[in-house]
Design an enzyme around this catalytic site. Sequence first.
Site, PDB file in Angstrom:
ATOM      1  CG  ASP A 110      -2.041  -1.039   1.038  1.00  0.00           C
ATOM      2  OD1 ASP A 110      -2.622  -1.122  -0.060  1.00  0.00           O
ATOM      3  OD2 ASP A 110      -2.308  -1.790   2.000  1.00  0.00           O
ATOM      4  CG  ASP A 171      -7.282  -3.953  -2.273  1.00  0.00           C
ATOM      5  OD1 ASP A 171      -7.648  -5.078  -2.659  1.00  0.00           O
ATOM      6  OD2 ASP A 171      -7.761  -3.390  -1.283  1.00  0.00           O
TER       7      ASP A 171
END
Length: 394
Positions: A110, A171
């Site tokens: 991330d 993601d």
Amino acid sequence: MSAEADRAAPTTDHLAAAWNAALATVRGNIADFTAWYPDDTTTAGAYRPRTARDGQPEGANVGWTTGFWPGMLWLAWEATGDDAVGRAARLQVDSFEDRVRREVDLDTHDLGFLYTLSCVTPYRLLGDARAREAALKAANHLMDRFLEPAGILQAWGDLENPLQRGRTIIDSLMNVPLLYWAAETTGTPSFFDAAIRHTEQLRQHVIRPDGTTFHTYYWDPETGEPLRGGTEQGHQDGSCWARGQAWGIYGFALGYRHARRESFLDAARRCADYFLTRLPEDRIAYWDLVFDDGSGEERDSSAAAIAVCGLYELADHLDDRDAALRYRVEADAILDSLATAYSTAHDPGATALLLHGVYDKPKDVGVDEGSLWGDYFYLEALSRRLRPDWRSYW
């Protein structure tokens, strides 16, 4: 045009009002969110400081969602030139530079979510050299997670953790733009090559034949063999988690923008077409696309906001004008529903911009709450609709 047609023409007055309300909320949050970072989601409708953990104090810059706050600030500053908003946005560089320098909570893919919005954006907008260096450090950390011969970025955890090794999640498609930017700004092709390989692996294995997507997928890290798909936050391994499908729309469309591979554009369209067939009457997806009206399940407004951005991005790249118009019309309808029925536009005391999101229903985390990513992508969606000259941060 006749007077009747002119009166019937759609306007964006309601969206301008929604934008102004969202901007007022962002400005109102600056005092608190300068002293501490909010949690991933609201609790009982309000943001609270992030929980102290792993030796970091309450409200520290940890976790995967803190970058969405500077992202909102930059959107607000670009549109208004407000000095107070600009100062708050530039202050974020200090925190994110400190985080990457001290290597605080970096064992995650991330880093793209975190550093594209907090540091790449001020470098692009203002030429901030310190932000550029912090973002490049983050990109190098992300490259450390690239696993040969699988050709994927490991999602979470220590690279030697057997429970996480070889796993990626959909993601991640929103994290690889950090690598495309690093390739562009340094001229180093390895960043670009890794981004291409990772996106191609997801295209081949995370999208199912019917256009649905797995949330997570495992490869053998030693041989590179694709193993199995599953879910962490969806209803079942074989169902279609709504936010993941939205990440697919936007992420593959961004992959096309950066790499110009038609297969990535086709992947974005497949994700979009399935997503649009599963929307209820008000156009806001349930948290898993297996659910219909009457299921009693919660909507995920954050998935809707992400999908709007992805549909606009996808439409921008299509030569087929009819198809592009269809995606824009669908995005407009979803955004209209968010602005009129899911936003906090009529609640001047709210700290979130968007209500009725779902973080992780199986674990009962952030259910029917606002979220930092939902707020950011809602504000981005409004920017895309109201400011045709806006340039994407991704």
